[in-house]
Motif scaffolding. Structure first.
Motif, PDB file in Angstrom:
ATOM      1  N   PRO A 125       0.831  -1.200   0.000  1.00  0.00           N
ATOM      2  CA  PRO A 125       0.000   0.000   0.000  1.00  0.00           C
ATOM      3  C   PRO A 125       0.869   1.254   0.000  1.00  0.00           C
ATOM      4  N   VAL A 179      -6.404  -0.195  -3.644  1.00  0.00           N
ATOM      5  CA  VAL A 179      -6.521  -1.435  -2.877  1.00  0.00           C
ATOM      6  C   VAL A 179      -7.636  -2.263  -3.510  1.00  0.00           C
ATOM      7  N   VAL A 190      -9.663  -5.288  -2.876  1.00  0.00           N
ATOM      8  CA  VAL A 190      -9.959  -6.124  -1.720  1.00  0.00           C
ATOM      9  C   VAL A 190     -10.957  -7.208  -2.121  1.00  0.00           C
ATOM     10  N   ASP A 213     -11.403  -5.851   7.759  1.00  0.00           N
ATOM     11  CA  ASP A 213     -10.782  -5.341   6.534  1.00  0.00           C
ATOM     12  C   ASP A 213     -11.375  -3.992   6.148  1.00  0.00           C
ATOM     13  N   TRP A 214     -12.695  -3.870   6.276  1.00  0.00           N
ATOM     14  CA  TRP A 214     -13.347  -2.594   5.954  1.00  0.00           C
ATOM     15  C   TRP A 214     -12.859  -1.499   6.888  1.00  0.00           C
ATOM     16  N   SER A 274      -9.961  -1.271   8.327  1.00  0.00           N
ATOM     17  CA  SER A 274      -8.597  -0.902   7.938  1.00  0.00           C
ATOM     18  C   SER A 274      -8.597  -0.025   6.700  1.00  0.00           C
ATOM     19  N   LEU A 275      -9.449  -0.351   5.729  1.00  0.00           N
ATOM     20  CA  LEU A 275      -9.536   0.440   4.505  1.00  0.00           C
ATOM     21  C   LEU A 275     -10.003   1.850   4.806  1.00  0.00           C
ATOM     22  N   ALA A 309      -8.095   4.807   1.350  1.00  0.00           N
ATOM     23  CA  ALA A 309      -7.629   4.336   0.051  1.00  0.00           C
ATOM     24  C   ALA A 309      -8.739   4.340  -0.996  1.00  0.00           C
ATOM     25  N   VAL A 368     -10.708   2.158  -3.477  1.00  0.00           N
ATOM     26  CA  VAL A 368     -11.020   0.744  -3.272  1.00  0.00           C
ATOM     27  C   VAL A 368     -11.812   0.155  -4.435  1.00  0.00           C
TER      28      VAL A 368
END
Length: 208
Positions: free
Chosen positions: A39, A45, A47, A54-55, A57-58, A63, A65
């Motif tokens: 990253p 990203v 995903v 995970d959501w 963190s994004l 980012a 996405v």
């Protein structure tokens, strides 16, 4: 629409809980000539079947996405993904060209949403706007120009050229506008703009 020479300069990172799915997407992007790496600034990203963590963190990364899903999502599920920050949604069994195009489009500041999905996102964001109605949204003339350029499907570079300003200035103005609107990305911004009448309805085009 002009592609801004995005074929070889796109960087991406593939994430998600399933190693098999990640490997499948990685192979597709490698074959398409998309540079993969950790990253970083400018990287998209991609995903695959993200979990709740995970959501989160994004969201913290801020980012761009592209969501790749192994399941066929219904309209409500796609809407939820957009509201969480997805700029494009692609099924894992879609063509390699479709996935590569989505990554390239998002990398240059674009988004891919069908007209029906724009309507659903707009309805959801209208509720968001009504809940915060006491805080009036006031955009500067330049921010409105940026919003109109997003609505017209322009990339950051194209907007910079048309307004005679630097791409970094466009990104800064866009970020400030997002904060005022209370949205995370271009897809949400344009949907909310239509729901609030901030752009003329005849301009309503999305994607590239």
């Amino acid at each position: 629409m002009e592609q801004d020479n995005i074929g070889t300069s796109v960087g991406a990172v593939v994430a998600g809980p399933s190693a098999l799915s990640r490997d499948t997407v990685t192979a597709v992007l490698n074959a398409a000539g998309i540079e993969l790496g950790p990253p970083g600034d400018g990287n998209v990203v991609v995903v695959v079947d993200p979990l709740e963590d995970d959501w989160a963190s994004l969201s913290s990364l801020g980012a761009k996405v592209v969501l790749v899903t192994s399941a066929q999502l219904n309209a409500d599920e796609v809407l939820a993904a957009v509201m969480r920050g997805a700029d494009a949604v692609v099924e894992i069994d879609a063509s390699s060209e479709r996935l590569a195009h989505a990554v390239r489009t998002v990398a240059v500041g674009g988004t891919e949403l069908s007209p029906s999905l724009v309507r659903r996102v707009a309805d959801a964001l209208r509720v968001h706007a009504q809940e915060g109605e006491e805080k009036a949204i006031s955009l500067t003339p330049r921010e409105r120009q940026i919003l109109a350029s997003i609505d017209a499907g322009q990339t950051v570079k194209q907007t910079a050229r048309s307004l005679g300003i630097a791409p970094k200035t466009v990104e800064n103005l866009q970020s400030r506008m997002f904060k005022k609107l209370g949205v995370r990305n271009r897809a949400q911004a344009i949907a909310l703009a239509h729901s609030l009448g901030l752009v003329p309805p005849e301009n309503g085009q999305t994607g590239t």
